[in-house]
Design an enzyme around this catalytic site. Structure first.
Site, mmCIF file in Angstrom:
data_model
loop_
_atom_site.group_PDB
_atom_site.id
_atom_site.type_symbol
_atom_site.label_atom_id
_atom_site.label_comp_id
_atom_site.label_asym_id
_atom_site.label_seq_id
_atom_site.Cartn_x
_atom_site.Cartn_y
_atom_site.Cartn_z
ATOM 1 N N LYS A 136 0.856 -1.183 0.000
ATOM 2 C CA LYS A 136 0.000 0.000 0.000
ATOM 3 C C LYS A 136 0.892 1.232 0.000
ATOM 4 O O LYS A 136 1.700 1.426 0.910
ATOM 5 C CB LYS A 136 -0.912 -0.008 1.220
ATOM 6 C CG LYS A 136 -1.897 1.155 1.261
ATOM 7 C CD LYS A 136 -2.822 1.025 2.461
ATOM 8 C CE LYS A 136 -3.826 2.157 2.519
ATOM 9 N NZ LYS A 136 -4.732 2.039 3.684
ATOM 10 N N GLY A 193 -10.207 -11.282 -2.942
ATOM 11 C CA GLY A 193 -10.970 -10.078 -3.215
ATOM 12 C C GLY A 193 -11.824 -9.643 -2.041
ATOM 13 O O GLY A 193 -11.752 -10.185 -0.946
ATOM 14 N N ASP A 236 -15.162 2.137 10.590
ATOM 15 C CA ASP A 236 -15.448 2.208 9.152
ATOM 16 C C ASP A 236 -15.702 0.806 8.601
ATOM 17 O O ASP A 236 -15.237 0.455 7.520
ATOM 18 C CB ASP A 236 -14.293 2.875 8.414
ATOM 19 C CG ASP A 236 -14.653 3.273 6.986
ATOM 20 O OD1 ASP A 236 -15.839 3.553 6.739
ATOM 21 O OD2 ASP A 236 -13.755 3.297 6.131
#
Length: 478
Positions: A136, A193, A236
């Protein structure tokens, strides 16, 4: 210039991994890969399939005695198209120079897995082992956070939280690199995924069957409970932030990702930051006006996710005609119409009702969620234990390959044991606490029916690492 691959001991690369379930389907000489020089002096790499059992490139069978030119990031599979063996990389020195030496000394950067508001996620291969990870990349420029935190503060918070976590249902942070303008997080790669995409790909978009939903939901609950036990509130939670380890089956390990909006809190500290995705937000956040709220906001969000897993559609959405989104959430307008919920386990409905209680003092805690009777299923928990045991073994193997000392095996076993401390096969997977102390009649419900309609297929987002904060993908109802 040429590599021959097969089970024959005379091959350049011998396929001999004893625990490979496909080993006996590999041919004595299965394929060859070679560099071919063109008339203009340039080179290309060519793969030739020598096996009748099949060699696949990006899922397509090459065919015996047929060849194809390999392109950068092509995936090569043997015997069946899902049995991925290698990724072909054209090493581009110029491309690698885009990244600081602290990264390229340890990893080869490959294809883009996705991008988000704060940067992108790349597939990387560890030097020496070729283990695959998600990298990332977070840019330090142009980030404006609603909480008023600086970019460096946000990054340090995410890294600090991730490095303290050690749980099989939490995405691991392997390493952390910092440069003048970017931060690089090396994360565990979840190749199955996002949970969101898996839900929307189910037949008729009707959600998972009861057993599969239970298998996945229990892992999600354990991940969030683990955070709460450490005084961490995610804030979140949404299906995009739960990643699946494998792509070939629904009963796989679930990994919770994206701690970009998490905040470490003590038992005396309350959360005052308004953040998250609206359709998953708890009522007390919608109505907070800056007032404090607790980690039970995660219980509500997880209840919404459980609902979606079982029904295939969300309980709260702007597309509903009866109430606006804020009223739906703040007044708890949710129900379970029999045309969509008739085949769902009553215990699952009971759990979701207890999680979607508007009054926080009557809403279940995560410990109570994990102890609910819907999860007391020996068959499902036994299957989960098997997956976790396999994950533990893989952890030992990874640690052994990364350790160079004579004590590598002992260190690896210790690390894996700590990693699965909450999931020891000798310990119960369900907490010993009564989840039924919240009466069923305390659940705020509405008699208004909700009819499911078509879904919108969202744009793709990173599936291999912690997701950058973006607006949530939408599922539609009428």
């Amino acid at each position: 210039e040429k590599v021959v691959i097969g089970r024959n001991l005379n091959c350049s690369h011998v396929l001999s991994v004893s625990d490979d379930p496909h080993l006996l389907t590999y041919s004595q000489t299965h394929l060859e890969i070679k560099r071919v020089k063109a008339n203009d002096g340039s080179f290309h790499t060519q793969l030739k399939d020598l096996s009748s059992n099949g060699t696949f490139v990006n899922g397509q069978k090459v065919g015996r005695n047929r060849s194809r030119v390999l392109a950068n990031n092509d995936e090569i599979s043997l015997a069946v198209n899902t049995n991925k063996a290698w990724t072909y990389i054209e090493f581009d020195a110029i491309l690698q120079k885009q990244y600081p030496a602290c990264v390229t000394e340890h990893y080869t950067v490959s294809k883009t897995l996705g991008s988000g508001a704060f940067g992108e996620v790349k597939l990387v291969f560890e030097t020496g082992t070729c283990h695959r990870y998600a990298m990332k990349i977070i840019s330090k420029k142009g980030m404006s956070l609603p909480t008023g935190l600086t970019t460096d503060m946000s990054i340090r918070r995410e890294v600090s939280i991730l490095q303290q976590l050690n749980h099989p249902n939490i995405v691991r942070i392997e390493r952390f690199f910092d440069s003048n303008d970017r931060v690089f997080l090396i994360l565990e790669l979840a190749e199955g995924g996002e949970l969101f995409d898996r839900i929307t790909s189910q037949p008729n978009q009707s959600g998972f069957d009861n057993e599969t939903a239970k298998f996945l939901c229990y892992q999600m609950a354990q991940a969030v409970k683990y955070l709460h036990d450490k005084d961490i509130t995610h804030r979140d939670l949404k299906p995009e932030n739960f990643l699946l380890l494998e792509s070939g089956q629904n009963k796989t390990l679930v990994k919770l990702a994206d701690f970009g909006v998490s905040k470490l809190v003590s038992s005396e500290t309350m959360l005052r930051t308004f953040c998250g995705t609206q359709c998953y937000l708890a009522p007390e956040i919608m109505k907070s006006n800056g007032q404090p709220y607790t980690s039970k906001v995660d219980v509500w969000s997880l209840g919404v996710i459980f609902f979606i897993c079982l029904a295939g559609y969300p309980p709260f959405t702007e597309e509903r005609k009866d109430f606006d989104l804020q009223t739906q959430i703040c007044d708890g307008h949710v129900n379970f119409p029999p045309e969509h919920w008739g085949n769902v386990d009553a215990a699952a409905i009971d759990l979701i009702k207890r999680m979607l209680v508007v009054q926080t003092d009557r809403r279940l805690s995560m410990r109570q969620v994990c102890a609910h009777h819907w999860f007391k299923d020996d068959k499902v928990l036994s299957e989960l234990r098997q997956l976790l045991d396999r994950e533990c073994q893989l952890q030992v193997q990874r640690q052994q390959q990364q350790q160079s000392s004579a004590a590598s095996e002992a260190a690896a076993s210790s690390a894996a044991g700590n990693y699965l401390a909450n999931w020891s096969p000798g310990q119960p997977l369900v907490d010993e606490v009564a989840a039924d102390e919240v009466a069923a009649d305390e659940v705020a419900m509405t008699s208004k029916p909700m009819v499911r309609g078509g879904r919108k297929r969202p744009s793709q987002t990173p599936a291999g690492g912690a997701e950058d904060r973006q607006p949530a993908k939408k599922m539609s109802v009428q």
